[in-house]
Design an enzyme around this catalytic site. Structure first.
Site, PDB file in Angstrom:
ATOM      1  NE  ARG A 107      -4.125   1.801   0.689  1.00  0.00           N
ATOM      2  CZ  ARG A 107      -5.132   1.989  -0.154  1.00  0.00           C
ATOM      3  NH1 ARG A 107      -5.085   1.502  -1.384  1.00  0.00           N
ATOM      4  NH2 ARG A 107      -6.205   2.646   0.228  1.00  0.00           N
ATOM      5  CB  THR A 413      -8.485  -0.735  -8.841  1.00  0.00           C
ATOM      6  OG1 THR A 413      -8.432   0.368  -7.991  1.00  0.00           O
ATOM      7  CG2 THR A 413      -7.487  -1.746  -8.363  1.00  0.00           C
ATOM      8  CD  GLU A 433      -8.758   6.229  -5.056  1.00  0.00           C
ATOM      9  OE1 GLU A 433      -9.155   5.067  -4.856  1.00  0.00           O
ATOM     10  OE2 GLU A 433      -9.544   7.163  -5.253  1.00  0.00           O
ATOM     11  CD  GLU A 452      -4.610   3.935  -3.603  1.00  0.00           C
ATOM     12  OE1 GLU A 452      -5.809   3.688  -3.446  1.00  0.00           O
ATOM     13  OE2 GLU A 452      -3.999   3.721  -4.663  1.00  0.00           O
ATOM     14  CG  ASP A 455      -8.561   5.053  -0.802  1.00  0.00           C
ATOM     15  OD1 ASP A 455      -9.428   5.702  -1.410  1.00  0.00           O
ATOM     16  OD2 ASP A 455      -8.167   3.935  -1.184  1.00  0.00           O
ATOM     17  CB  SER A 476      -6.934  -0.577   0.724  1.00  0.00           C
ATOM     18  OG  SER A 476      -7.390  -1.229  -0.440  1.00  0.00           O
ATOM     19  CB  SER A 477     -12.207  -1.287  -0.383  1.00  0.00           C
ATOM     20  OG  SER A 477     -12.624  -0.198   0.387  1.00  0.00           O
ATOM     21  N   GLY A 497     -12.829  -1.398  -7.902  1.00  0.00           N
ATOM     22  CA  GLY A 497     -14.133  -0.791  -7.602  1.00  0.00           C
ATOM     23  C   GLY A 497     -14.194  -0.021  -6.304  1.00  0.00           C
ATOM     24  N   GLY A 498     -13.055   0.463  -5.768  1.00  0.00           N
ATOM     25  CA  GLY A 498     -13.102   1.220  -4.507  1.00  0.00           C
ATOM     26  C   GLY A 498     -13.804   0.381  -3.450  1.00  0.00           C
TER      27      GLY A 498
HETATM   28  N1  GLU Z   1      -8.373   3.145  -3.568  1.00  0.00           N
HETATM   29  C1  GLU Z   1      -9.123   1.954  -3.616  1.00  0.00           C
HETATM   30  C2  GLU Z   1      -8.787   1.063  -2.470  1.00  0.00           C
HETATM   31  O1  GLU Z   1      -7.689   0.969  -2.084  1.00  0.00           O
HETATM   32  C3  GLU Z   1      -8.915   1.195  -4.854  1.00  0.00           C
HETATM   33  C4  GLU Z   1      -9.246   2.019  -6.026  1.00  0.00           C
HETATM   34  C5  GLU Z   1     -10.311   1.479  -6.841  1.00  0.00           C
HETATM   35  O2  GLU Z   1     -10.623   0.311  -6.871  1.00  0.00           O
HETATM   36  O3  GLU Z   1     -10.837   2.296  -7.539  1.00  0.00           O
HETATM   37  O4  GLU Z   1      -9.603   0.424  -1.940  1.00  0.00           O
END
Ligand code: GLU
Length: 604
Positions: A107, A413, A433, A452, A455, A476-477, A497-498
């Site tokens: 990360r 992502t 990100e 990033e 987040d 993160s997710s 997908g965040g």
């Molecule tokens: N920033 C997101 C995360 O770490 C990932 C970015 C995304 O999937 O768009 O969870």
């Protein structure tokens, strides 16, 4: 985003021809199929070139780790707006020899000089607007973790050297790839941001072309990135963390190379070369939980992926989803997700800065306790409250009212799944990100820096486990997940997908393990995401199929999508199932993001 008029004079700098797109019609993309079955190893990514690279590594006798790194480097070329050496990610590895799962936390990390009030505009004393200020900024750039992840993965478990693993991607960057609809659309969506920086404009916008956007079917080359990969191959990733490249990355965040062509504010960062020098990709044990006779392994914090997927599954395990009408099962899925997201918000952050109650979040007992708050007939009022993760509350503690948590995570992502003939498995999610990251290309180097650090929670609260702190990794997710049954890996999956990554992985697992879908069906099925908010975001096909049946439960479905994504899609998953006799079902998206690419070494 505000697009400036075409009347503005073009600013052509010395590096203007760094990336040349040939107007001549190019040979087509490699063929792609979303599903392949076979043996001998396989790979799924969103991109036909990356999957081709991964497959060729496997065919040459490389293992899953070699193929994952080579394919990820290729994604840095063909999916440069989603991932690359300017970003970070999480690498999960099942080692067939030891039968153990390992992970690398790569990360991005906040600079040592990042202040608690970094997201407050000193000029106004008010928080920067998330868009456009924070997303296109130096202040949101974290120290990249991806090069260190590749290096560490290869050293620990690979059979190829870094120079060898980087070779196919270097060639791809030099010779170019064919622009498709997704690449063109992502460029269009980012045009204003890319125009803001000379380096980015020179890399990703045609200087003399119409609107700067490459056409579908033309060849896109990135010779600067080819040279950067060669530099890493020659000098090692040390160059990026201690060499000139380190200095250049830090400098680009403090003095972004503005073109003067737009009026985006671009708050600057405070990264120094020493921040890169101090960076480490970290080995962490995986999260482990069980679900209906399976062992589920995922990513520990700093990602919230492993704990949130596991907690939702532990809640769902209290109910027999397979026996219910599908609408009722979906209601349970949505409600379990909201409960797990409440705990994610309250408890999960970088473990170097906050103590995360991992034992509870991963335990069946706590899942059972949280399941008390799931009414099988009625959706709870959102936001639901976090549970009390300290042990010993008794079976069904009193529920309190929840607190809303703003969700500003962006939604693009990339993800890849690989397995080899020895039975090793890699699930790897990597990102910069949002699509286009910070918008800043390191001058002359051909790659985008991440954003990033957006987040981190954008509003500072000293009780928040995900508040800004210097040297910290934002939560993160990302949820790369490997499922093992009777000691054998049977399924691996992940998605971009965040924060919807968590729900995409969860919904796909429920589709496959509870609802009787095949893996291709489980991935293709329309998606919905409940992240502890009043409405459920959903793809149009999900709304069409389930709105009527979910309304009596009290769910309100609204279309997914945000200001940056033109499509109302959730995720772009990849997965591999390892069936009896080692037969592989390798699956990418049939349509989302233009459809992904699955390949096997020996097709059936
Ligand atoms: N920033 C997101 C995360 O770490 C990932 C970015 C995304 O999937 O768009 O969870």
């Amino acid at each position: 985003m505000k697009v400036l008029g075409a009347s503005i004079a073009l600013l052509v700098t010395a590096g203007a021809l760094a990336a040349v797109q040939s107007p001549a019609a190019a040979e087509p993309q490699p063929p792609k199929a979303p599903t392949r079955t076979g043996t001998g190893g396989g790979i799924a990514t969103v991109d036909p070139y990356a999957s081709q690279v991964g497959q060729s590594v496997l065919k040459q006798g490389g293992n899953a780790v070699d193929a994952a790194v080579a394919a990820a480097a290729a994604l840095g070329v063909t999916e440069p707006f989603s991932a690359g050496i300017g970003g970070g990610g999480y690498f999960v590895f099942y080692n067939a020899k030891t039968k153990r799962v390992h992970t690398i936390d790569g990360r991005e990390t906040a600079p040592a000089r990042m202040r608690a009030n970094a997201f407050v505009d000193p000029a106004t004393g008010k928080p920067y607007p998330f868009t456009p200020d924070l997303v296109t900024s130096g202040v949101s750039v974290g120290v990249p973790g991806t090069p260190a992840t590749w290096d560490k993965a290869l050293r620990q478990w690979g059979t190829w050297s870094l120079p060898r693993a980087l070779r196919p991607a270097t060639k791809l960057a030099r010779n170019g790839f064919v622009v498709d609809k997704t690449f063109r659309q992502q460029t269009i969506d980012n045009r204003e941001r890319f125009k803001t920086f000379t380096s980015t404009r020179n890399t990703f916008l045609r200087i003399n072309g119409r609107n700067g956007v490459p056409r579908i079917g033309e060849r896109f080359r990135n010779p600067n990135l080819a040279r950067t990969y060669e530099l890493l191959a020659r000098k090692g990733v040390r160059e990026l963390y201690r060499g000139d490249l380190a200095r250049e990355i830090a400098r680009a965040t403090r003095f972004p190379p503005r073109s003067g062509l737009t009026d985006l504010p671009v708050p600057v960062g405070r990264m120094m070369r020493t921040d890169l020098e101090k960076y480490r990709a970290l080995n962490r044990p995986p999260t482990h939980s069980t679900y209906r006779g399976h062992d589920v392994y995922g990513m520990r914090p700093s990602s919230s992926g492993g704990t949130t997927v596991a907690e939702a599954l532990n809640i769902l395990e209290q109910f027999d989803l397979g026996e219910m009408p599908q609408a009722a099962a979906l209601h349970h899925y949505l409600e379990a997700s909201a409960l797990a997201f409440a705990d994610r918000g309250r408890y999960v952050g970088d473990p170097a800065f906050t103590s995360v109650p991992l034992t509870a979040l991963l335990s069946d007992a706590y899942g059972a306790e949280r399941a008390c708050a799931l009414d099988p007939e009625q959706a709870a009022t959102k936001p639901v409250a976090a549970g009390d993760a300290t042990p010993g509350d008794g079976p069904c503690p009193e529920q309190a009212a929840g607190r809303a948590a703003p969700d500003t995570e962006n939604v693009e992502t990339t993800n890849l799944t690989v397995t080899d003939k020895w039975g090793n498995v890699v699930e790897y999610t990597l990102t910069i990100e949002q699509t286009g990251g910070s918008g800043i290309v390191v001058p002359g180097r051909g790659f985008l820096l991440n954003n990033e650090l957006t987040d981190f929670s954008t509003v500072y609260d000293p009780a928040d486990p995900n508040r800004i702190q210097p040297g910290k990794r934002p939560r993160s997710s990302m949820s790369p997940t490997i499922v093992v049954k009777d000691g054998r890996p049977v399924l691996a999956l992940g998605s971009p997908g965040g924060s919807t990554i968590i729900t995409t992985v969860l919904q796909t697992l429920v589709n496959r393990l509870d609802l009787g879908m095949t893996l291709p069906q489980a991935l293709a099925a329309p998606r919905a995401s409940q992240r502890n908010t009043a409405d459920v975001t959903a793809e149009p096909a999900f709304i069409e199929a389930w709105q009527g049946a979910l309304a009596p439960f009290g769910h309100s479905l609204v279309p997914a999508g945000d200001a940056f994504t033109s499509a109302a899609e959730i995720g772009a998953a990849t997965a591999i199932e390892i069936g009896p006799g080692g037969v592989l079902t390798v699956v990418a998206e049939p349509t989302r993001r233009g459809g992904g690419s699955a390949r096997v070494v020996k097709p059936n």
